[in-house]
Motif scaffolding. Structure first.
Motif, PDB file in Angstrom:
ATOM      1  N   UNK A 123      56.219  45.796  23.733  1.00  0.00           N
ATOM      2  CA  UNK A 123      55.315  45.997  24.872  1.00  0.00           C
ATOM      3  C   UNK A 123      55.794  47.092  25.808  1.00  0.00           C
ATOM      4  N   UNK A 124      57.098  47.289  25.906  1.00  0.00           N
ATOM      5  CA  UNK A 124      57.629  48.298  26.822  1.00  0.00           C
ATOM      6  C   UNK A 124      57.129  49.698  26.470  1.00  0.00           C
ATOM      7  N   UNK A 125      56.838  49.945  25.199  1.00  0.00           N
ATOM      8  CA  UNK A 125      56.359  51.263  24.759  1.00  0.00           C
ATOM      9  C   UNK A 125      54.844  51.293  24.544  1.00  0.00           C
ATOM     10  N   UNK A 126      54.316  50.257  23.903  1.00  0.00           N
ATOM     11  CA  UNK A 126      52.925  50.312  23.451  1.00  0.00           C
ATOM     12  C   UNK A 126      51.966  49.424  24.253  1.00  0.00           C
ATOM     13  N   UNK A 127      52.502  48.566  25.102  1.00  0.00           N
ATOM     14  CA  UNK A 127      51.644  47.686  25.876  1.00  0.00           C
ATOM     15  C   UNK A 127      51.404  46.350  25.202  1.00  0.00           C
ATOM     16  N   UNK A 128      50.622  45.485  25.856  1.00  0.00           N
ATOM     17  CA  UNK A 128      50.347  44.137  25.382  1.00  0.00           C
ATOM     18  C   UNK A 128      49.006  44.107  24.655  1.00  0.00           C
ATOM     19  N   UNK A 129      48.592  42.936  24.234  1.00  0.00           N
ATOM     20  CA  UNK A 129      47.368  42.816  23.432  1.00  0.00           C
ATOM     21  C   UNK A 129      46.147  43.371  24.180  1.00  0.00           C
ATOM     22  N   UNK A 130      46.065  43.130  25.480  1.00  0.00           N
ATOM     23  CA  UNK A 130      44.920  43.603  26.252  1.00  0.00           C
ATOM     24  C   UNK A 130      44.785  45.121  26.176  1.00  0.00           C
ATOM     25  N   UNK A 131      45.904  45.818  26.035  1.00  0.00           N
ATOM     26  CA  UNK A 131      45.880  47.282  25.970  1.00  0.00           C
ATOM     27  C   UNK A 131      45.375  47.804  24.624  1.00  0.00           C
ATOM     28  N   UNK A 132      45.330  46.948  23.599  1.00  0.00           N
ATOM     29  CA  UNK A 132      44.945  47.391  22.257  1.00  0.00           C
ATOM     30  C   UNK A 132      43.482  47.104  21.926  1.00  0.00           C
ATOM     31  N   UNK A 133      42.815  46.267  22.715  1.00  0.00           N
ATOM     32  CA  UNK A 133      41.462  45.821  22.363  1.00  0.00           C
ATOM     33  C   UNK A 133      40.426  46.820  22.855  1.00  0.00           C
ATOM     34  N   UNK A 134      39.662  47.374  21.938  1.00  0.00           N
ATOM     35  CA  UNK A 134      38.586  48.312  22.257  1.00  0.00           C
ATOM     36  C   UNK A 134      37.246  47.568  22.345  1.00  0.00           C
ATOM     37  N   UNK A 135      37.086  46.538  21.526  1.00  0.00           N
ATOM     38  CA  UNK A 135      35.824  45.798  21.513  1.00  0.00           C
ATOM     39  C   UNK A 135      36.062  44.421  20.902  1.00  0.00           C
ATOM     40  N   UNK A 136      35.322  43.443  21.394  1.00  0.00           N
ATOM     41  CA  UNK A 136      35.323  42.096  20.835  1.00  0.00           C
ATOM     42  C   UNK A 136      33.890  41.663  20.553  1.00  0.00           C
ATOM     43  N   UNK A 137      33.697  41.002  19.425  1.00  0.00           N
ATOM     44  CA  UNK A 137      32.460  40.263  19.199  1.00  0.00           C
ATOM     45  C   UNK A 137      32.762  38.824  19.594  1.00  0.00           C
ATOM     46  N   UNK A 138      31.991  38.302  20.538  1.00  0.00           N
ATOM     47  CA  UNK A 138      32.253  36.976  21.094  1.00  0.00           C
ATOM     48  C   UNK A 138      31.012  36.114  20.956  1.00  0.00           C
ATOM     49  N   UNK A 139      31.214  34.871  20.516  1.00  0.00           N
ATOM     50  CA  UNK A 139      30.141  33.882  20.517  1.00  0.00           C
ATOM     51  C   UNK A 139      30.333  33.005  21.746  1.00  0.00           C
ATOM     52  N   UNK A 140      29.327  32.983  22.619  1.00  0.00           N
ATOM     53  CA  UNK A 140      29.405  32.219  23.859  1.00  0.00           C
ATOM     54  C   UNK A 140      29.092  30.748  23.619  1.00  0.00           C
ATOM     55  N   UNK A 141      29.276  29.945  24.658  1.00  0.00           N
ATOM     56  CA  UNK A 141      29.131  28.490  24.533  1.00  0.00           C
ATOM     57  C   UNK A 141      27.756  28.071  24.030  1.00  0.00           C
ATOM     58  N   UNK A 142      26.721  28.820  24.384  1.00  0.00           N
ATOM     59  CA  UNK A 142      25.361  28.454  23.964  1.00  0.00           C
ATOM     60  C   UNK A 142      24.954  29.096  22.641  1.00  0.00           C
ATOM     61  N   UNK A 143      25.898  29.799  21.988  1.00  0.00           N
ATOM     62  CA  UNK A 143      25.623  30.392  20.685  1.00  0.00           C
ATOM     63  C   UNK A 143      25.237  31.853  20.726  1.00  0.00           C
TER      64      UNK A 143
END
Length: 460
Positions: free
Chosen positions: A153-173
């Motif tokens: 993480x000191x060089x490349x960052x944490x997971x949040x820094x790597x995410x460009x896009x997410x496909x997410x299914x919400x609670x109602x589908x």
């Protein structure tokens, strides 16, 4: 009242029989993670193979008002996947496809069940690698859910820094995307940042688009021994201030080095030790290595060894990565509790010394290690879960470390996440900002079915 039989029958109306399980052994496997938190069986475990199936599962859960718990590899450390009420656990192991590699864009699109080892094996063909390295071979969906971090993480960052896009299914589908392929955007709210680290409380991830990196031309690892923790941390601070492109820097205390020697059959001096790694081109790194040696010596370094050979570097980092297993192996019959506090780098030396003092006061075996480049440190504590008094001492020790961190404007968790274990500290850390988080949670999940009892305390 909705019965389990009704839930199972409804799920089987659109899933295959083998995708829906009430087998007690399978439920047991999905009742706990690698933490010390006590497990509880989910009512049913489902194994979707597509985003559409995840959406249909959530529609059923929302209609029946049954809790849903996303499950990756079960390697989390704060009880994230432990049910707290009647629940459906969604196991994403069948959704394990690397959908697309875009080498020119340094991007990859994957399903949530893909593990970091699986991804890096594929990326190696393109001369690329994925940087986030939490130690465990975790699923990428789970890593995004907890905003995982680790040694790089000191060089490349944490997971949040790597995410460009997410496909997410919400609670109602409903199915949404939180980003796009662009490297930057000023359009709309930053949904990537909202969903990464949400621990399954806002929705289920069904696809992730992630940034990847070119494999460095040259890598050098080092092990540096210091007389004190403070001198080691001060050396790291000087290295960072000098602009040396360090990729990893890990602090391991004396007690942890002793476990490393036993488990990995090494013979390292029993002193505070830094494990370091540098990435770059060979000519540039040669200069960085010499500069690093000067800085180390200025801070009283007792011994420093550099390794460029791949096998030697792997042995060095295997010793660090296997440290938790070294403690587990050394204290059979006990359970590992790993604390996770993050402070500013200037407070880190005091924090590590405080942790060691409190651990000795508690009379518990363990060691203290830290990602000293970003102020994150862990105490690895071995406890007998059948000894209530010992468990209580461990909890009090953990609480003392969190209190120390919060008093210095740090955080109760740098990378493990909140889950069950750190919920009690959320109000103290966030104050009235916690009310904003609750508002967001209830707006997206008004029935509170998404991993309830984790991260944010919603009464229903």
């Amino acid at each position: 009242m909705i019965t389990t039989e009704t839930v199972v029958s409804t799920l089987k109306s659109f899933l295959k029989d083998e995708q829906v399980s009430i087998n007690e052994t399978i439920r047991e496997l999905h009742s706990k993670d690698e933490s010390y938190h006590e497990g509880q069986l989910p009512d049913v475990v489902v194994f979707p193979s597509s985003t559409k199936e995840v959406s249909d599962i959530l529609k059923v859960a929302n209609d029946f008002e049954i809790a849903v718990i996303p499950f990756g590899r079960g390697s989390s450390l704060e009880g994230h996947i432990v049910p707290v009420k009647k629940s459906i656990t969604i196991d994403f192991s069948l959704m394990d496809q690397i959908i697309e590699v875009r080498p020119e864009d340094l991007l990859v699109r994957v399903q949530p069940g893909v593990t970091r080892t699986q991804l890096n094996k594929e990326l190696k063909k393109y001369g690329l690698f994925f940087s986030v390295d939490p130690g465990a071979d975790a699923s990428l969906g789970g890593m995004a859910a907890t905003n995982a971090s680790g040694t790089t993480a000191v060089r490349y960052g944490v997971m949040r820094d790597q995410v460009r896009d997410l496909e997410v299914v919400l609670a109602d589908g409903r199915i949404i995307h939180t980003g796009n392929l662009a490297a930057k955007s000023s359009s709309g709210y930053h949904l990537n940042g909202l969903f990464v680290g949400s621990e399954g409380t806002l929705g289920c991830f069904t696809e992730l688009t992630l940034q990847v990196y070119g494999i460095p031309e040259f890598e050098t690892a080092a092990r540096a021994v210091f007389p004190t923790v403070k001198s080691a941390v001060d050396a790291v601070t000087s290295i960072l201030q000098a602009g040396i492109p360090i990729a990893r820097v890990e602090l391991v205390d004396e007690q942890s080095i002793e476990q490393v020697n036993h488990y990995s059959e090494t013979n390292y001096p029993l002193k505070p030790t830094l494990f370091l790694e540098f990435h770059g081109n060979e000519a540039g790194l040669a200069q960085d290595v010499e500069f690093t040696k000067e800085i180390m010596n200025d801070h009283g370094c007792l011994e420093i060894e550099f390794e460029t050979d791949t096998a030697a570097r792997n042995k060095l980092w295997d010793a660090r990565h296997n440290l938790a297993y070294a403690f587990i192996h050394g204290y059979k019959g006990k359970k590992l509790m790993s604390t996770d506090v993050c402070v500013s780098i200037t407070d880190l030396a005091d924090a590590v010394l405080f942790a060691r003092t409190e651990l000795e006061k508690a009379g518990l075996p363990g060691g203290v290690v830290g990602h000293v480049g970003d102020g994150n440190f862990h105490a690895l504590v071995m406890i007998d879960m059948n000894n209530a008094e010992e468990v209580e001492r461990a909890k009090q020790f953990n609480a003392a470390l969190v209190e120390f961190g919060l008093q210095r404007n740090g955080t109760c968790t740098g990378e493990h996440g909140v889950g069950i274990g750190k919920m009690q500290y959320q109000e103290k850390e966030h104050g009235t900002s916690l009310d904003v988080m609750k508002t967001i949670k209830l707006a997206l999940d008004p029935k509170n079915i998404m991993n309830p009892g984790k991260l944010i305390d919603i009464k229903n």
